[in-house]
Design a protein around this motif. Structure first.
Motif, mmCIF file in Angstrom:
data_model
loop_
_atom_site.group_PDB
_atom_site.id
_atom_site.type_symbol
_atom_site.label_atom_id
_atom_site.label_comp_id
_atom_site.label_asym_id
_atom_site.label_seq_id
_atom_site.Cartn_x
_atom_site.Cartn_y
_atom_site.Cartn_z
ATOM 1 N N LEU A 121 -1.317 -1.400 -3.479
ATOM 2 C CA LEU A 121 -1.100 0.015 -3.181
ATOM 3 C C LEU A 121 -2.414 0.694 -2.796
ATOM 4 N N ARG A 122 -3.477 0.370 -3.517
ATOM 5 C CA ARG A 122 -4.789 0.956 -3.189
ATOM 6 C C ARG A 122 -5.235 0.518 -1.791
ATOM 7 N N GLU A 123 -4.975 -0.725 -1.466
ATOM 8 C CA GLU A 123 -5.359 -1.238 -0.147
ATOM 9 C C GLU A 123 -4.608 -0.517 0.964
ATOM 10 N N HIS A 124 -3.306 -0.329 0.774
ATOM 11 C CA HIS A 124 -2.518 0.361 1.808
ATOM 12 C C HIS A 124 -2.917 1.836 1.919
ATOM 13 N N LEU A 125 -3.248 2.442 0.786
ATOM 14 C CA LEU A 125 -3.691 3.836 0.817
ATOM 15 C C LEU A 125 -5.019 3.957 1.552
ATOM 16 N N ALA A 126 -5.902 3.001 1.338
ATOM 17 C CA ALA A 126 -7.189 3.006 2.046
ATOM 18 C C ALA A 126 -6.966 2.856 3.554
ATOM 19 N N THR A 127 -6.015 2.021 3.929
ATOM 20 C CA THR A 127 -5.705 1.841 5.350
ATOM 21 C C THR A 127 -5.144 3.128 5.942
ATOM 22 N N MET A 128 -4.309 3.822 5.183
ATOM 23 C CA MET A 128 -3.775 5.102 5.649
ATOM 24 C C MET A 128 -4.906 6.094 5.900
ATOM 25 N N GLN A 142 2.431 1.876 9.643
ATOM 26 C CA GLN A 142 2.614 0.557 9.030
ATOM 27 C C GLN A 142 2.102 0.537 7.595
ATOM 28 N N ALA A 143 0.957 1.162 7.353
ATOM 29 C CA ALA A 143 0.410 1.204 5.996
ATOM 30 C C ALA A 143 1.310 2.021 5.072
ATOM 31 N N ASP A 144 1.884 3.095 5.601
ATOM 32 C CA ASP A 144 2.831 3.922 4.845
ATOM 33 C C ASP A 144 4.054 3.095 4.442
ATOM 34 N N ILE A 145 4.624 2.383 5.406
ATOM 35 C CA ILE A 145 5.790 1.531 5.138
ATOM 36 C C ILE A 145 5.435 0.450 4.119
ATOM 37 N N ASP A 146 4.260 -0.162 4.282
ATOM 38 C CA ASP A 146 3.837 -1.220 3.366
ATOM 39 C C ASP A 146 3.661 -0.691 1.942
ATOM 40 N N PHE A 147 3.135 0.531 1.815
ATOM 41 C CA PHE A 147 2.952 1.150 0.500
ATOM 42 C C PHE A 147 4.299 1.271 -0.208
ATOM 43 N N ALA A 188 0.676 13.430 3.321
ATOM 44 C CA ALA A 188 1.199 12.129 2.900
ATOM 45 C C ALA A 188 0.166 11.368 2.075
ATOM 46 N N ILE A 189 -1.080 11.411 2.496
ATOM 47 C CA ILE A 189 -2.141 10.719 1.749
ATOM 48 C C ILE A 189 -2.242 11.280 0.341
ATOM 49 N N ASP A 190 -2.247 12.593 0.222
ATOM 50 C CA ASP A 190 -2.344 13.224 -1.106
ATOM 51 C C ASP A 190 -1.196 12.778 -2.016
ATOM 52 N N HIS A 191 0.015 12.748 -1.470
ATOM 53 C CA HIS A 191 1.174 12.393 -2.292
ATOM 54 C C HIS A 191 1.231 10.905 -2.603
ATOM 55 N N HIS A 192 0.804 10.069 -1.670
ATOM 56 C CA HIS A 192 0.754 8.637 -1.964
ATOM 57 C C HIS A 192 -0.264 8.366 -3.074
ATOM 58 N N GLU A 193 -1.363 9.100 -3.043
ATOM 59 C CA GLU A 193 -2.362 8.947 -4.108
ATOM 60 C C GLU A 193 -1.775 9.367 -5.458
ATOM 61 N N ALA A 194 -0.984 10.434 -5.457
ATOM 62 C CA ALA A 194 -0.366 10.894 -6.700
ATOM 63 C C ALA A 194 0.645 9.869 -7.226
ATOM 64 N N ALA A 210 6.398 12.138 -9.351
ATOM 65 C CA ALA A 210 5.444 12.006 -8.241
ATOM 66 C C ALA A 210 6.153 11.592 -6.960
ATOM 67 N N MET A 211 7.088 10.646 -7.079
ATOM 68 C CA MET A 211 7.817 10.212 -5.890
ATOM 69 C C MET A 211 8.735 11.329 -5.397
ATOM 70 N N ASN A 212 9.365 12.048 -6.303
ATOM 71 C CA ASN A 212 10.231 13.150 -5.903
ATOM 72 C C ASN A 212 9.430 14.239 -5.187
ATOM 73 N N ALA A 213 8.215 14.512 -5.674
ATOM 74 C CA ALA A 213 7.351 15.496 -5.013
ATOM 75 C C ALA A 213 7.005 15.023 -3.601
ATOM 76 N N HIS A 214 6.808 13.718 -3.463
ATOM 77 C CA HIS A 214 6.524 13.162 -2.142
ATOM 78 C C HIS A 214 7.722 13.341 -1.213
ATOM 79 N N MET A 215 8.932 13.124 -1.727
ATOM 80 C CA MET A 215 10.121 13.329 -0.910
ATOM 81 C C MET A 215 10.263 14.802 -0.508
ATOM 82 N N ASN A 216 9.947 15.706 -1.452
ATOM 83 C CA ASN A 216 9.970 17.143 -1.139
ATOM 84 C C ASN A 216 8.981 17.465 -0.031
#
Length: 232
Positions: A121-128, A142-147, A188-194, A210-216
């Motif tokens: 997850l950290r690797e995909h977030l870094a790629t994002m 692609q990094a978002d999908i992979d995460f 998206a980056i902020d929410h993926h980090e959360a 955290a995931m629900n906040a990301h969906m919001n």
């Protein structure tokens, strides 16, 4: 793909494209056979396939009627119809479906994720982050999908990733549309980090929130930046 399957696919495409809209009737069997250069038996088998998915219904003595997509009972034609759709209704419906699955997946993953999962997850977030800086939308998507794929697999439930399989192309298409907007990438980056931080704590409720906040955030960004872009 067999000849009847191929014809069923052609008819489905014609239905989705509006050639045969909901409530209309398909041409008679003989006419379809002549137009497609196939036998009437092939037409019958193709229509039978569409009937099995409730894409069409046969009214004896009156013809074969096209049903609206909300009555279709197979996922593949519904996803195909959604991928051809315009406007925000289908995009928001997809986010609703994601919320139902991904919130629960995050909750399970908080219990079951491994250190290797967190490292991925950290690797995909870094790629994002790197893709956002260079404006590389394809790499960001692609990094978002992979995460999200890691989160689904980290749920430890074999069925959860399979639930998302039919949505693959549709999700990628939607993410390309939204991820082209710099503000959406930053959100998206902020929410993926959360989400990552919540999963690292091992707290299922925190991960779900955290995931629900990301969906919001995803739904809000779609409405604000894509469906109703701000006027200059």
């Amino acid at each position: 793909m067999s000849i009847p399957d191929d014809l069923a696919e052609q008819l489905l495409n014609a239905i989705i494209d509006g050639t045969y809209p909901p409530g209309s009737t398909l041409p008679p069997e003989a006419e379809l056979a002549e137009a497609s250069a196939v036998s009437r038996l092939t037409v019958r088998e193709a229509v039978k396939h569409l009937r099995a998915q409730n894409v069409v219904r046969v009214v004896r003595g009156r013809g074969t009627y096209v049903n609206p997509p909300d009555r279709w009972t197979a996922l593949a034609p519904v996803v195909k119809a959604a991928s051809r759709g315009t406007g925000g209704g289908l995009s928001e419906a997809l986010i609703e479906a994601r919320r139902l699955i991904e919130n629960g997946a995050a909750e399970l993953a908080a219990h079951r994720r491994t250190e290797d999962d967190l490292a991925e997850l950290r690797e995909h977030l870094a790629t994002m982050r790197a893709a956002a800086e260079t404006g590389d939308t394809e790499q960001f998507v692609q990094a978002d999908i992979d995460f999200h794929d890691v989160v689904l697999r980290a749920s430890g439930n074999l069925f959860v990733p399979l639930l998302f399989e039919p949505f693959g192309a549709l999700l990628a298409q939607g993410r390309r549309e939204t991820s082209a907007v710099p503000r959406i990438r930053a959100n998206a980056i902020d929410h993926h980090e959360a989400v990552l931080d919540a999963l690292a704590t091992g707290d299922p409720e925190l991960a779900r929130r955290a995931m629900n906040a990301h969906m919001n955030q995803t739904a809000d960004d779609l409405r604000t930046h894509v469906l109703k872009p701000a006027q200059p």
